[in-house]
Design an enzyme around this catalytic site. Structure first.
Site, short mmCIF file in Angstrom:
data_model
loop_
_atom_site.label_atom_id
_atom_site.label_comp_id
_atom_site.label_asym_id
_atom_site.label_seq_id
_atom_site.Cartn_x
_atom_site.Cartn_y
_atom_site.Cartn_z
N GLN A 137 0.81 -1.26 -0.21
CA GLN A 137 -0.15 0.01 0.12
C GLN A 137 0.86 1.16 -0.03
O GLN A 137 1.72 1.34 0.70
CB GLN A 137 -0.83 0.09 1.37
N CYS A 186 -6.74 7.18 5.00
CA CYS A 186 -6.29 7.64 5.88
C CYS A 186 -6.78 9.18 6.27
O CYS A 186 -6.74 9.94 5.34
CB CYS A 186 -4.82 7.70 5.83
#
Length: 193
Positions: free
Chosen positions: A29, A60
């Site tokens: 990622q 996030c």
């Protein structure tokens, strides 16, 4: 890993040399907002380290990521959505340009129909052969620092459809929205619906 870090750090082995045979399938990622770095990072992750998939973090909500650095969950919102699309397209290009001619002949495409009724083979970046999937982890929605709430099903479907058109092959949806700039990452795991 942040795409910029992968491009400019001399010793990325300590972070990425994890793709040992017993760990496969394994996904790397990355986060970021600079397509030129995303191309280089994708090439590196695919060619040098042998990961099975590359994932863009659009999940996030931390102030450091979605606030100060403008990547992560903020990429779901205007005017940052275009950056998300450019990042996915760059990642797909990075994997495409890293392929040898032999890999192009052996192109692997997951032909299962997705929830939007499109075939993955026909909905990827135009004429981009793939060797590993590009994926995105995102939320069902977000609330921006200026209070705009982007949490409708229509918003999510449109966002996913547009990401798919730019080269995303898989989606991982965090089944809660996030509040950007108002809650800590820990609070974002328990407060928003």
């Amino acid at each position: 890993h942040v795409d910029e870090t992968l491009v400019f750090t001399d010793n990325v082995d300590q972070h990425l040399e994890l793709a040992t045979p017993e760990l496969h399938p394994i996904v790397c990622q990355i986060g970021g907002r600079t397509p030129a770095y995303a191309i280089k990072a994708s090439q590196m992750v695919h060619e040098r380290y042998g990961y099975d998939e590359i994932n863009l973090n659009i999940d996030c909500p931390s102030n450091r990521v979605s606030g100060k650095r403008c990547f992560g969950a903020i990429l779901m919102a205007d005017p940052h959505k275009d950056t998300a699309y450019a990042m996915v397209e760059a990642m797909a290009e990075g994997v495409q340009t890293s392929m040898s001619d032999g890999d192009k002949d052996k192109q692997e495409v997951d032909g299962r129909a997705d929830e939007l009724g499109e075939n993955i083979a026909t909905s990827t970046h135009p004429s981009a052969p793939i060797s590993i999937p590009i994926s995105v982890k995102t939320r069902v929605g977000c609330e921006t620092p200026d209070g705009v709430c982007l949490d409708t099903t229509e918003h999510l479907i449109t966002f996913v459809r547009n990401l798919r058109q730019h080269g995303c092959h898989r989606f991982y949806i965090h089944a809660r929205k996030c509040v950007i700039g108002g809650l800590s990452p820990i609070q974002n795991r328990i407060v928003p619906p």
